[in-house]
Structures are given as C-alpha cells and as structure tokens.
Scaffold this active site. Structure first.
Site, PDB file in Angstrom:
ATOM      1  N   ASP A 102       0.870  -1.173   0.000  1.00 13.71           N
ATOM      2  CA  ASP A 102       0.000   0.000   0.000  1.00 13.71           C
ATOM      3  C   ASP A 102       0.916   1.235   0.000  1.00 13.71           C
ATOM      4  O   ASP A 102       1.401   1.648  -1.054  1.00 13.71           O
ATOM      5  CB  ASP A 102      -0.887  -0.118   1.250  1.00 13.71           C
ATOM      6  CG  ASP A 102      -1.946   0.955   1.354  1.00 13.71           C
ATOM      7  OD1 ASP A 102      -2.376   1.461   0.318  1.00 13.71           O
ATOM      8  OD2 ASP A 102      -2.344   1.282   2.483  1.00 13.71           O
ATOM      9  N   VAL A 152      -9.810  -3.706   0.668  1.00 10.78           N
ATOM     10  CA  VAL A 152     -10.226  -5.052   0.282  1.00 10.78           C
ATOM     11  C   VAL A 152     -10.019  -6.049   1.424  1.00 10.78           C
ATOM     12  O   VAL A 152      -9.159  -5.856   2.277  1.00 10.78           O
ATOM     13  CB  VAL A 152      -9.479  -5.531  -0.987  1.00 10.78           C
ATOM     14  CG1 VAL A 152      -9.859  -4.685  -2.186  1.00 10.78           C
ATOM     15  CG2 VAL A 152      -7.962  -5.520  -0.781  1.00 10.78           C
ATOM     16  N   ARG A 164     -10.723 -13.157   6.697  1.00 11.02           N
ATOM     17  CA  ARG A 164      -9.512 -13.773   6.127  1.00 11.02           C
ATOM     18  C   ARG A 164      -9.822 -15.066   5.377  1.00 11.02           C
ATOM     19  O   ARG A 164      -9.109 -15.463   4.474  1.00 11.02           O
ATOM     20  CB  ARG A 164      -8.512 -14.105   7.242  1.00 11.02           C
ATOM     21  CG  ARG A 164      -7.908 -12.898   7.932  1.00 11.02           C
ATOM     22  CD  ARG A 164      -6.705 -13.353   8.744  1.00 11.02           C
ATOM     23  NE  ARG A 164      -6.305 -12.399   9.764  1.00 11.02           N
ATOM     24  CZ  ARG A 164      -5.496 -11.364   9.547  1.00 11.02           C
ATOM     25  NH1 ARG A 164      -5.012 -11.146   8.329  1.00 11.02           N
ATOM     26  NH2 ARG A 164      -5.159 -10.555  10.522  1.00 11.02           N
TER      27      ARG A 164
HETATM   28  P1  5GP Z   1       1.921  -0.516   3.743  1.00  5.17           P
HETATM   29  O1  5GP Z   1       2.992  -0.496   4.773  1.00  5.17           O
HETATM   30  O2  5GP Z   1       2.393  -0.850   2.353  1.00  5.17           O
HETATM   31  O3  5GP Z   1       1.113   0.753   3.759  1.00  5.17           O
HETATM   32  O4  5GP Z   1       0.849  -1.562   4.233  1.00  5.17           O
HETATM   33  C1  5GP Z   1       0.897  -2.902   3.995  1.00  5.17           C
HETATM   34  C2  5GP Z   1      -0.091  -3.602   4.910  1.00  5.17           C
HETATM   35  O5  5GP Z   1      -1.282  -2.820   5.105  1.00  5.17           O
HETATM   36  C3  5GP Z   1      -0.568  -4.888   4.298  1.00  5.17           C
HETATM   37  O6  5GP Z   1       0.294  -5.958   4.611  1.00  5.17           O
HETATM   38  C4  5GP Z   1      -1.953  -5.032   4.894  1.00  5.17           C
HETATM   39  O7  5GP Z   1      -1.861  -5.667   6.141  1.00  5.17           O
HETATM   40  C5  5GP Z   1      -2.427  -3.625   5.112  1.00  5.17           C
HETATM   41  N1  5GP Z   1      -3.346  -3.160   4.031  1.00  5.17           N
HETATM   42  C6  5GP Z   1      -3.115  -2.236   3.086  1.00  5.17           C
HETATM   43  N2  5GP Z   1      -4.177  -2.080   2.257  1.00  5.17           N
HETATM   44  C7  5GP Z   1      -5.107  -2.953   2.703  1.00  5.17           C
HETATM   45  C8  5GP Z   1      -6.435  -3.293   2.248  1.00  5.17           C
HETATM   46  O8  5GP Z   1      -7.004  -2.783   1.271  1.00  5.17           O
HETATM   47  N3  5GP Z   1      -7.075  -4.264   2.969  1.00  5.17           N
HETATM   48  C9  5GP Z   1      -6.528  -4.868   4.064  1.00  5.17           C
HETATM   49  N4  5GP Z   1      -7.257  -5.804   4.672  1.00  5.17           N
HETATM   50  N5  5GP Z   1      -5.280  -4.586   4.500  1.00  5.17           N
HETATM   51  C10 5GP Z   1      -4.584  -3.634   3.823  1.00  5.17           C
END
Ligand code: 5GP
Length: 179
Positions: A102, A152, A164
C-alpha cells in the site's frame, strides 16, 4: 458473495490462476538457489500456502509478524517487529511474500532490516499492489494484481481480524468499517 461486501474484485478462479503463473516464474528463477520463502503474518498466509505448492524447487519457510493497521483502515507508518525469523538468512535467497503493498512503509522497513542480515538476494512477491497510494518507492519483483485505492478483504486479508477465510477478494461495504 458475503453480505458485508459491495463487490468481488478477484474471484477464486482468478486468484488460483495467478498463483500458478507466479509459482511457475519463481520456480524457474530460483533453480539452484537457496530459497527462503518469508511470509509476513498474518495477511500473506493464504496466498503463501497456495503459492508454495506451485513452487517446484526446494525451499525453506520462515515467518515474520510486523505491526499493521490493527482495527483501523489507515496506515500508522510505524512498523514494529512482533515476531522475528527463526533461522538466520546469511547467504540465502530470501523471497518476501506479502498480501498487499500500500504505502510501501512496511516493506521499505523490512527490506532495510533484512538486508543488514546479509542474504545472498532479497526480493518481494506481493499478491496485490495499490501503486497510487505509495509514500516510499517500493517495486515488487513479483506481483499478482494492481488494484484501485479501495479497502479489500478476503484470501488472508482482514478487517478487524474478520474475512480472512473468504476464498476470493472483495471490497467491504463502507458501513462495515470506519474510515
Ligand atoms: P503498507 O505499509 O504498504 O502501507 O501496508 C501494507 C499492509 O497494510 C498490508 O500488509 C496489509 O496488512 C495492510 N493493508 C493495506 N491495504 C489494505 C487493504 O485494502 N485491505 C486490508 N485488509 N489490509 C490492507
């Protein structure tokens, strides 16, 4: 479809065929390597369990858990290691398996942390990517799908530890989460 969902984004069939494709690529790229598949708990476990059965070269499995969203749908930017690797990775070809990239903050921290442990190589395989949301530059080496900026759930991904176990990936109805 689960009644809390607005729509299904990726069906079970789409996910399974993408997993087979990724498994084939990884199998060919990691011949004669010391592959360590590193799953990031808990979101990546469903994807990982399917993916490793499509990888036809020897591999070791290890896991890390890092802090994530908790009950909120916003990234805090703070990454904490809640569970570390069981074995050292010096000279190993480490492939990080993530559910979704993300902002990129989690993986950017993890890559830096793991690189300091001197693996032979360090790559990233993510099922999903939200490139529009990136805060730090992270380019996955293997990727299932780019998705739009929507929250999502399913196929390992949760909201407040729910959903999950759905075999597909869907978009949660806004009334089921506080943004
Ligand atoms: P980042 O550090 O890249 O912002 O976040 C990664 C983590 O955020 C992912 O491993 C996940 O746990 C969570 N995450 C990011 N977007 C989503 C989403 O749309 N749905 C869910 N369930 N988790 C997300």
């Amino acid at each position: 479809m689960h009644k809390h969902l607005d729509k299904i984004l990726l069906s079970e069939e789409q996910l399974q065929s993408k997993v087979r494709e990724l498994g084939a690529r990884i199998s060919s790229d990691y011949q004669d390597k010391n592959l360590v598949v590193l799953g990031i708990l808990k979101g990546a476990v469903v994807f990982l369990a399917d993916l490793i059965r499509e990888i036809k070269v020897p591999l070791e499995l290890d896991f890390m858990a890092v802090s994530s969203y908790g009950m909120s749908t916003h990234a805090s930017g703070v990454v904490r290691i809640l569970k570390d690797l069981e074995r050292d990775i010096v000279g190993k070809d480490v492939l990080i398996i993530e559910d979704i990239v993300d902002t990129g903050l989690t993986l950017s921290y993890l890559k830096e942390n793991l690189r300091a442990r001197n693996p032979a190589s360090l790559k990233i395989c993510t099922l999903l990517d939200k490139p529009d949301r990136r805060k730090v530059p992270i380019l996955p080496d293997y990727k299932g799908y780019n998705i739009p900026d929507e929250f999502v759930v399913g196929y390992g991904l949760d909201y407040g530890e729910r959903y999950r176990n759905l075999p597909y990936i869907g978009v949660l109805k806004p009334e089921y989460y506080q943004d």
